[in-house]
Every structure is written in structure tokens, then in C-alpha cells.
Scaffold this active site. Structure first.
Site, PDB file in Angstrom:
ATOM      1  N   MET A   1      21.465  48.492 -29.874  1.00 37.66           N
ATOM      2  CA  MET A   1      21.408  49.675 -29.018  1.00 37.66           C
ATOM      3  C   MET A   1      21.086  49.257 -27.596  1.00 37.66           C
ATOM      4  SD  MET A   1      18.865  52.921 -29.096  1.00 37.66           S
ATOM      5  CE  MET A   1      17.773  52.048 -28.002  1.00 37.66           C
ATOM      6  N   CYS A   2      21.438  50.112 -26.665  1.00 34.82           N
ATOM      7  CA  CYS A   2      21.236  49.770 -25.252  1.00 34.82           C
ATOM      8  C   CYS A   2      20.893  51.015 -24.447  1.00 34.82           C
ATOM      9  CB  CYS A   2      22.504  49.146 -24.670  1.00 34.82           C
ATOM     10  SG  CYS A   2      23.040  47.655 -25.515  1.00 34.82           S
TER      11      CYS A   2
END
Length: 625
Positions: A1-2
Site C-alpha cells: 500500500m502507498c
């Protein structure tokens, strides 16, 4: 995830856009493992862009974002590839693989084809310098957050809202999860307007209807200097699910179950077959989500392996209800047997109820205390633990403890960490002001406040591990993956409004309601939940919203999924309850639906007279501040 962000300045400038400290901090909490920024200044076309990427490392090699290829294409990717036509090997970095596919695209249709091929949650921002085009979008369900903000000076895309000095008073909006979008920076009429081309999702069986599509999908119109127009070539990415089975029984046909309980329901072999098909597709969805993350892959490194297996990698938002119990039972099938699973159970302090309980306890002590020990001494020894148990003994805590016992029976060798997360009113107010209100934004109702706060504290995972009975200990969950049961109620008629709808309008009304539920889940739930869970550097994963699971459920007529003529605790989510029985669960399989805000008792903590749909004054005040 970012955490991803792009700021596009349309006025000619020779200096790059600089992101503020508040923006960077909010993005870095989502992606604590690696941060990077790049700028592209194109004065001849009068624009410049700032791209900022912050990575939470989940699998494959750690690569910074934005990622750039040899042609100068830039990709910001916040997602996971769990299936589809794009193969991601365990050692692969999915951002790199997606960029490789996009690098070979030389037209719009090819780019749309790439995103049509992906199964899993995602948002992306893709800059193609050869065409001066900026692409962006969210997956079909909107399982990852992406917000946009329009200002005469700049256009901003970001995972989570934060104040920008140039656009502080301009509201944020969620990018509608209705397809892909493109800004052609060579064709912008002037610096004070913005034209966005839209490529809506398309079911293979549905005709392209531009007028009704545009009206239905964009409930909030952008500012008057922004235009969102359907692409002239009528190209569309293909929807990743099959359309919902909207069959209505013929008049006079009895589609009610003859069963009055789940065991009788399962005695029908046709229904039992469907239940096991459902278990199979949901189990595979859970398998993908619990195994697609970094684990020690070196069998010779015994020390690292022992340390790795001692900490939970997977956590589950856990109330002890049928949704979280089924997810827990299926996770147990696939998580390595020596690895613990964290069950995150949140409760909010109930002061009024606590005082009533304590008063009764003290009265009883006075009546029965004949040992010669003073009432004061007895109270001093016992009141602390009694108050703690009483204040947080909310419905979800009670069912959660019962659910833990069921799971321990199913697999007594598994280390189930039951984490009691207790939230006081003071802590709720403090964290809402400093963190949560910004994360819930742009949503602003009482329901958004209640669910946003409850999920934020639960996902944080700071509490007490009470799995070993009286031997409790402080605990902080290290799990990077948080499984949540959202999507079960929406697809299987789990809400009380579904019973009302069925009572008023029969199968036809219920089908329309369920179809609407999936259509609005991105704007009502998923963006918000992704933002509040991601704030802890953790990734929300939604097994019930796997494309294969949704397609399977969509293929069934509504009467195979629920029977709302049966009692609460049986008729709603009947298919899931039958699956729970087949997985060896008992009491939890027939627990009636209880919404998180009621089960955790956050709804009783402050203003009891509010309606869920009211604007939340507490959120609005913090946004103003």
C-alpha cells in the site's frame, strides 16, 4: 500500500510545486518504508507536476515511488494485484510489473486494457510525457482512497486530505470510482479551466449509454471551471464482475425456504452445494489476501524465521459476528500454523452504565462483607478491575469473547490473540481532533464519525491481549494486513433496511436495493475505511469484495442468498450463516446483525439524540479548526 499525491499547476511556472509538511506527514504514515518525490516542469505547455510516493512494503523488492521507466513514464500505484490476466510472482513488485505493461501501451485502448486485466484493489496516477497525458482512477469498487481538489491555480490528487497553502479553503472530494480519467495537458484551453476525459466502466452485456451514465455517476458536480466529459471514441475499461442476477420469481411461485433453522436449510442438497461453492470462492479470496505479503523466505535462517513467526502478520476487525468469524475460520486455513492471528476488538467507555454497575457492586459488598475487612479496603482492591470490565463490557466485547472460544475449539493449536482495545471519551476527543476528522473528510455525517473513529482505534491495534484468561498483558499489533468484513451485508441483505424494503416491495424492491448497495459502496464506506486504516501504516483488505466472490454472489438469484421471511439471525445473510455452520461455527452463525457503532457503543458515548445521516458537528468543528 502507498500514500500517493500529484499536484498539477496549470499556470506557467519555472519552479516545481513544493508539497507542504502536513501533506507529507499524512502520506508518510500510510507509506512509512520509503518516500520519494519527482517534478516535471514543462514551461512551453504552461504546466508543471509534482509527484510524491510513500511506500508500505508488502511483497517483492522494495522500490521507491513514483517509479520511472526509460521513456520517462511515471507511475504512482497504490494497490495489490490478486488475480486477473497480469501475473505477479511472489518475488515480483507489482508496481514494476504494472509499469512494464503500461510502458508498452501506445494508445488509449491499450491503457484501458491493462486496468481491465487487474483483479484487486487499486488507485493509480500515471504520467505519459510522450503524449503529455495524466491518467488516474480507482478500481471498480473504490477499495483504495483517491481524493481530488480543484482550484484555479492547481489540481490535486491525493490518497488522504491535508491542507495545501495554495488551496486551503477549497473542499476535497472523492474521485468517483466510475472508471478511468485522463487530462490531456496539450489540449487545456487556458490556465483557469480544466478538461477531464472520462472512460466509464462497462459491463460486457450492457449498452453504452452516455447521457444516463454521466447523470447517474456524478452526483456532485465539479466547479464550473472544470469539465468532465465522456471520451469521444466511447472507449471503456471492462468491469471486472458479472452483472447482478435481477431475477424475480414468477407470481405465485413460492421462493421462501421451507426451513426454519440453518440445519434444515442445509438438508436441501441443492442449497448445500451452493453453500460449499461459496465457501470455496471466499476461501480462495482470503488465501490471496493472507499470503500476499512479505514473510521470511529463507528456511536456513532459523533465528529470523522464529522471530518472524512469533508476530502476527494478519489482523481481523473482530466483533464475534458471523462476518468476522467466517473470515477468521478461513484465515486459519491459510495462515502458517505457527503464526498467530490478531483479533482486534474495540469498545468505547460507558460511564453512565459503569456507575450503575459499581453502585450495585458496592451495595452487595456491604450486605455480604462479614470477614472483618472494611468496605473501603474491599473497594480499593476490587473497584479498579470491576470498573474496567464494566465500563467496556459492550455487546461486541461479549460476542467477541464468545467467538474466541469457538475459534479455539476449531483450532486449539492456533495462537489467537484476542486484543481488547478500550477507548475513553478523552482519548476519542483527542484523536478525533488531531487525526481522525482529517481522515474521514470529505465525509461528514454522524455515521462517518462513528465508523471512522471505531475503525481507526481498532486498526491501531493498541490494547490488552486477554487470550490467556486472567493472564492479560499490554499488546501492540504488528500486523500490516487488516481483514474487514465489509461487503457481506451489502450483498447478502444484512441490514435492517433490507427487511423493510422486502416487506414494502417484495423481491423486486430488494433486488434494486442490493444493486444500489454495491453501486455506492465506494462513496459510502471504502474510501473512508482505507484512509483510517492506512493511517497506521497498515493495509485494509476486503475478502467479500474480491471480484470472483462478487461475481459468484451476483450470479445467484436473491432468494438463494437471503430469506427475509425468517427470523433475525437466520434470514439475513442466510447463505453466509449456512457457510459458518459448515465451517464448524455454532453460536456465532445465528447472531443477529449489529452495526459496529452500536456493538462498540461509540454511538452512546456523546450525543444520544443524533441521527446517523445528520451532519456531525464534531467533525465539522475539527475541519474548521
Amino acid at each position: 500500500m502507498c500514500g500517493i499525491c500529484c499536484v498539477l499547476a496549470l499556470a506557467p511556472q519555472d519552479v516545481p510545486v513544493i508539497l507542504g509538511e502536513e501533506v507529507l506527514e499524512s502520506l508518510q504514515r500510510r507509506g512509512p518504508d520509503c518516500s520519494h518525490q519527482l517534478s516535471r516542469v514543462v514551461p512551453e505547455l504552461g504546466y508543471n507536476c509534482c509527484f510524491s510516493g510513500h511506500v508500505l512494503h508488502m511483497r517483492g523488492c522494495l522500490n521507491p515511488q513514483p517509479m520511472q521507466d526509460a521513456q520517462g513514464n511515471l507511475l504512482l500505484w497504490n494497490g495489490e494485484v490478486f488475480g486477473g490476466n497480469i501475473e505477479i510472482k511472489p518475488e515480483d513488485n507489482d508496481t514494476r510489473v504494472i509499469l512494464q505493461h503500461l510502458s508498452s501501451c501506445n494508445n488509449e485502448e491499450a491503457i484501458l486494457s491493462v486496468f481491465s486485466s487487474i483483479r484487486g484493489p487499486w488507485t493509480f496516477i500515471y504520467y505519459q510525457p510522450s503524449t503529455h497525458c495524466l491518467w488516474f482512477g480507482r478500481d471498480y469498487f473504490g477499495r483504495r482512497s483517491l481524493l481530488w481538489q480543484f482550484n484555479n491555480l492547481c489540481f490535486t490528487l491525493v490518497s488522504v486530505s491535508a491542507s495545501l497553502s495554495t488551496c486551503a479553503s477549497v473542499p476535497w472530494r472523492e474521485v468517483p470510482a466510475r472508471g478511468l480519467y485522463k487530462i490531456d495537458l496539450q489540449k487545456q484551453p487556458n490556465a483557469s479551466s480544466l478538461a477531464i476525459t472520462w472512460y466509464p466502466w462497462k459491463h460486457i452485456s450492457n449498452e453504452y449509454d452516455s447521457a444516463s451514465h454521466l447523470e447517474a455517476q456524478f452526483t456532485e458536480e465539479p466547479p464550473n471551471f472544470v469539465s468532465v466529459l465522456l471520451n469521444e471514441s466511447k472507449l471503456s475499461p471492462k468491469a471486472p464482475i458479472t452483472p447482478m442476477n435481477c431475477s424475480i420469481p414468477d407470481p405465485g411461485t413460492d421462493k421462501k425456504s421451507c426451513a426454519t433453522n440453518i440445519d434444515m436449510y442445509l438438508s436441501d442438497q441443492h442449497r448445500k452445494k451452493i453453500v460449499h461453492q461459496f465457501i470455496d470462492v471466499l476461501s480462495e479470496s482470503v488465501r490471496r489476501r493472507v499470503l500476499s505479503l512479505q514473510r521470511n523466505q529463507n528456511p536456513s535462517d532459523f533465528v529470523a524465521d522464529a522471530m518472524d513467526s512469533d508476530k502476527a502478520k494478519i489482523a481481523i476487525l473482530f466483533s464475534g459476528g458471523v462476518d468476522s468469524m467466517v473470515l477468521s475460520a478461513l484465515a486459519d486455513r491459510h495462515v502458517p500454523p505457527d503464526e498467530p492471528i490478531d483479533l482486534l476488538n474495540v469498545a468505547f467507555e460507558q460511564r453512565e452504565r459503569k456507575m450503575q454497575k459499581i453502585s450495585k457492586k458496592k451495595q452487595k459488598q456491604k450486605q455480604t462483607n462479614t470477614s472483618g475487612v472494611s468496605d473501603a479496603e474491599t473497594s480499593e482492591n476490587d473497584s479498579g478491575s470491576i470498573e474496567e470490565r464494566t465500563a467496556f463490557n459492550v455487546p461486541d466485547r461479549i460476542t467477541g469473547r464468545s467467538g474466541l472460544k469457538e475459534l479455539q475449539v476449531i483450532n486449539p493449536s492456533r495462537r489467537w490473540n484476542f486484543i481488547e482495545i478500550n477507548v475513553t471519551l478523552e482519548e476519542l476527543k483527542e484523536m478525533r481532533q488531531h487525526r481522525i476528522s482529517q481522515l474521514v473528510q470529505p465525509l461528514d455525517t454522524v455515521l462517518d464519525d462513528s465508523i471512522g473513529c471505531a475503525v481507526w482505534f481498532a486498526a491501531r491495534g493498541i490494547g490488552i491481549n486477554t487470550s490467556n484468561g486472567d493472564r492479560t498483558q499490554p499488546y501492540i499489533s504488528t500486523a500490516k494486513v487488516v481483514l474487514t468484513g465489509i461487503g457481506a451485508d451489502e450483498q447478502l441483505a444484512g441490514y435492517s433496511r433490507h427487511r423493510i424494503c422486502y416487506k414494502m416491495s417484495g423481491f423486486e424492491g430488494l433486488v434494486k436495493e442490493l444493486e444500489m448497495e454495491l453501486g455506492r459502496i465506494s462513496s459510502r464506506n471504502l474510501g473512508r475505511d482505507d484512509r483510517v486504516i492506512g493511517d497506521h501504516g497498515k493495509e485494509a483488505r476486503f475478502p467479500f469484495l474480491d471480484e470472483t466472490v462478487v461475481s459468484f454472489l451476483n450470479s445467484l438469484p436473491v432468494w438463494e442468498k437471503a430469506d427475509l421471511t425468517l427470523a433475525r439471525g437466520i434470514g439475513e445473510k442466510l447463505l453466509l450463516r449456512a457457510a459458518a455452520k459448515e465451517l464448524g461455527l455454532s453460536a456465532s452463525a445465528v447472531l443477529p446483525k449489529r452495526a459496529m457503532q452500536f456493538g462498540s457503543r461509540i454511538s452512546k458515548m456523546e450525543n444520544h439524540k443524533e441521527k446517523a445521516s445528520d451532519k456531525c458537528s464534531r467533525l465539522l468543528q475539527n475541519m474548521v479548526d
